[in-house]
Every structure is written in structure tokens, then in C-alpha cells.
Enzyme design. Sequence first.
Site, PDB file in Angstrom:
ATOM      1  N   LYS A   1       0.835  -1.195   0.000  1.00  0.00           N
ATOM      2  CA  LYS A   1       0.000   0.000   0.000  1.00  0.00           C
ATOM      3  C   LYS A   1       0.876   1.254   0.000  1.00  0.00           C
ATOM      4  CE  LYS A   1      -3.930  -1.759   2.748  1.00  0.00           C
ATOM      5  NZ  LYS A   1      -5.025  -1.611   1.787  1.00  0.00           N
TER       6      LYS A   1
ATOM      7  N   ARG B   1     -10.296 -11.667   1.774  1.00  0.00           N
ATOM      8  CA  ARG B   1     -11.173 -12.685   1.186  1.00  0.00           C
ATOM      9  C   ARG B   1     -10.478 -14.042   1.112  1.00  0.00           C
ATOM     10  NH1 ARG B   1     -11.733  -8.989  -4.122  1.00  0.00           N
ATOM     11  NH2 ARG B   1     -11.334  -7.435  -2.503  1.00  0.00           N
TER      12      ARG B   1
END
Length: 488
Positions: free
Chosen positions: A268, A343
Amino acid sequence: MALYITNNNNISNFDSRFHVLLKSEIKKTVNTYGTIKKLLSDLIERDKFEGNFQESLAFNTSNDYLSLIGIGDKKDLSPEKIFKIGSFITYSIVNSKKNIKSLEIVLPTFFKAKELEKFLMGLFYGHYYFDKYKTKKSNLTDINVSIVLKSINRTNFKKILTKSQNVINGVNFTRLLVNEQPEILTPIKLASYAKNLSKRKNTTCDIFDEKEIKKRGMSGIWNVGKGSSNMPRFIHLVYKSRSKGKKLKKIALIGKGMTYDSGGLSLKPADFMLTMKMDMAGAGCVMGVFEALSLIQPKNIEVHGLIPAAENMPGPDAYRPDDVVVGLSGKSIEVINTDAEGRVILSDAIEYANRLKVDEMIDLATLTGACMVALGSYTAGIFSNSKKQVDKIIQSSISAGEKIWELPLDEELRPSIDSIIADIRNSATTRYGGAITAAMFLQHFVDKSIPWSHIDIAGPAYTESKRNWVAPGATGFGVMTLIDYLKV
Ligand code: BES
Ligand code: MG
Ligand code: ZN
């Protein structure tokens, strides 16, 4: 560091008083203040106090302190607003330099059990501050609170008080976990907190370490976690109350436990990495629910708390974009972006819940920035394969005063997570509808016969903005809704 709350039928000689009132009750209220009536109505006139929601008017005499707090019109009142008013009162004390040791709170006479419960929850909620790392501590002292409300008898008051305190203990436990710095709150530490909960009655906890995770084929959790020197854990909490011969409905609560999300090799940017200690807020919520359950000790329920916990880091052992991961379900996942890691770990937890043959499951996860783009920072998104279940959860969220809004599982977007070399890809071909495609990835792993809802809490789990009723940082979002949903 605690609130001691009692119930009184009558207004006393006060030191500090907060008088909560509807817009329509200003005149009536002023008239109850014999000697200072004139002063008070002059002040109201001067400051144009109208009793709007969260509008306050402070009045000081030499030794007394009175604050009028508006709650607006009765028809616009909601559990959310009542909660905020309660929290506003204690939070303003925590934030003030005043040394208030006891206070009296006068509530509107129409308040019944429901309103009182939400208000008391607010009081406990506002009396919180994460000041562990501050040399100068916040103003969190013991406070004796006397609530003036005639409509509720002592036994009922006591019951409502205990319930609200237990629930907010759960919420504030979540806040503590989420606010803790990631160097301290590792997957192992999170697991030890869970283990601690199992000392309570009717609560048990199994922890799988990295060896067990690998042995059982939970490769989603292993692959995401292996890039960090803080090894992953899988946590299985159970709250099961005795019931004679009765078959209990099994419900699974699944929480994303990313103790830090740097993004991994798909790192990030600096500004986006900040606050990513909160990426275990789903797990924190589930643990908060267990804290509350183990205090409330409800009968006839069976709740399974499933938490995949890992740290998403870049490094020589990190999983990569292009890797194909085959987790517990046997379905293959093409890794497109290592930052879509939530996920991947959740897919193992969902398959674990399938195998438990639960009657329903709900997962909570700080899953996507896209959900915040869709709904803003204060509302969670919910996705479900069951109309009945989702309607009930939304109803609970309204009673609890937390905002949850339904978003669709849109079949037309489904091809965007089809993979060429695997069964599914972990990041869609388009960023539009990112919260939806993330939810549909999860749906791929859910047994179709089990009612399931996914709650994306990326926005409301954590707040950076300064508000006058809640400390910045972790909010404990979701605990109150789930406790309401479980009908305990
Ligand atoms: N933990 C983040 C989601 C997030 C973002 C939570 C902001 C709270 C605030 C998640 O793991 C993530 O990075 N999601 C990506 C998914 C994308 C790579 C498909 C995102 O939302 O950008
Ligand atoms: Mg136990
Ligand atoms: Zn991520």
C-alpha cells in the site's frame, strides 16, 4: 474508572445535572427550577436554545452545574440518537477538565425500557478512552450517576442496567483490541485474548497454530500469513449454553483478523497503510460479542466464533501476485493482488463453517475501501444470499443504533472475478463495484444451503474524525447489532 449508576424517582439537590429534554418540553422544564427559573429562562432566551438534537446549554451557579441537553422532536427520535446523547454526556465529562465525581441525569418521562437501555449503553460507551500510550491520562474517573426516571421500577432498572453494561463491556473490549498497536496485537496475541475468554462459563476456545493450519490444509490463511515473522493463527470460539435435550440452532460468526495489512508485495502507499492496524476489526467484533455473551450467559444458544488471524507483510516468504492458492475448500484462487488478502483468509473460515454444518453464518470484515466509496465512513454494507436473514440483521441494526445498508450480489459483475488459470481470482478486472465483487468472491465458498450474510465494516469500524460523542479510533461497530440479532 467505572460508572456507578442508580435510579431515583425524584430530583435531588444537585451538584452536577444533565437534563435531557424534547424541544417541546423547554417551558415545562424551566418551571421545575423554582429559584433559578428566571435566570434560566433569560439564558435560554439569550442563547436561543431550542432543544434541538445534541444542542446543549450550560448553566453555572457558584456550586452547581446544570446542562440542558436537547433531543429534538419526539417523532424524529431513534435508538441511534438516544445512544449518541448518552455517550455525549459521559464523553464530554471525559474530555473536560472538570472533576465531576457525581452527577444526576434527568430523562424525559416518556422513556421506557428500550429507550433507557439505549441511553445507558451510550453512557457506558462514552466513558472510554484509549490512553495506554499517553503519559498524560484522560479524565476517566469513577463517577456516581443517578438517573431520574419514574416510569421504570427498581427491578427492571437493575436488569436493564446490567444488560447494557455487559453489552458495552463487549463493545469496549473490541475497541481495546482494535486500538492496540500492531507490534503488540499480533495473531498470537489475539489468540491469547480468545483463550482467556474460554475461562468463562459455557465458553471454549481452540487455537490452531501455523503447523496445524498447514496440516489441515488452510492454505489461504497460511499463504497470506507466511510473509510475516508473526505467524498466523486460526481461532475457534464456542459459546454453548445448557439445554435439556433441545436441539440448538448453530450460528457461525466469522471475523477477518488481519492484525496488520501493509498490502503485502502489492504494497500500500504510505497514506493508505496508516490505520491498517484496524484490519482485524471483524475479529475484534466477534470477540466483543463473545465477551458480552460470556457475561450475559444466555440460555439455549450455540454460537461459533471463527477467526482467521494473520499479518499481511512483504518479504522473502510472502505470497505473490501470480501464485495460485488452493485452500481448505479445494477451490483454486489466482492471486492478482496480495492486498485483497481478507477474502483469501476468509475463504478458509467459511469452508470451516460449512463443515461445522451451521444453520446460518454471518461474516464481518474490513474488506474493501470500495465499500466506503459507496456508503461513506459511517455505514456498513451488507450482502446476503438470504432475504429473511438480511432483513432481520438490518432490523437489529436499527434497534441497536448502528447503520447497515444492503448492497446487491450482482450476477452481471460475476465474470470479473473469473480466472483463466484457476477457479476464481482474488481481485476483479474492474475496480467499479469493488465491495460487490469482494462479497461475491466470498459467496463462491459458502454452501448454498446455508443462509449467509457478509458485512463490510471498513468504514464504521474506525473513525479518525473528532466527534463530540465518541473518542477517535476504534468504534466497536457491530457488537450491539449482533447481540440484538442473537436475542439474548
Ligand atoms: N483492508 C483493506 C480494506 C480497507 C481499506 C479497510 C480502507 C479499511 C479502510 C483490504 O484488505 C484491501 O486492501 N482491499 C483492497 C482490495 C483491492 C486490492 C481489490 C481495496 O479495497 O483497495
Ligand atoms: Mg470455559
Ligand atoms: Zn488488504
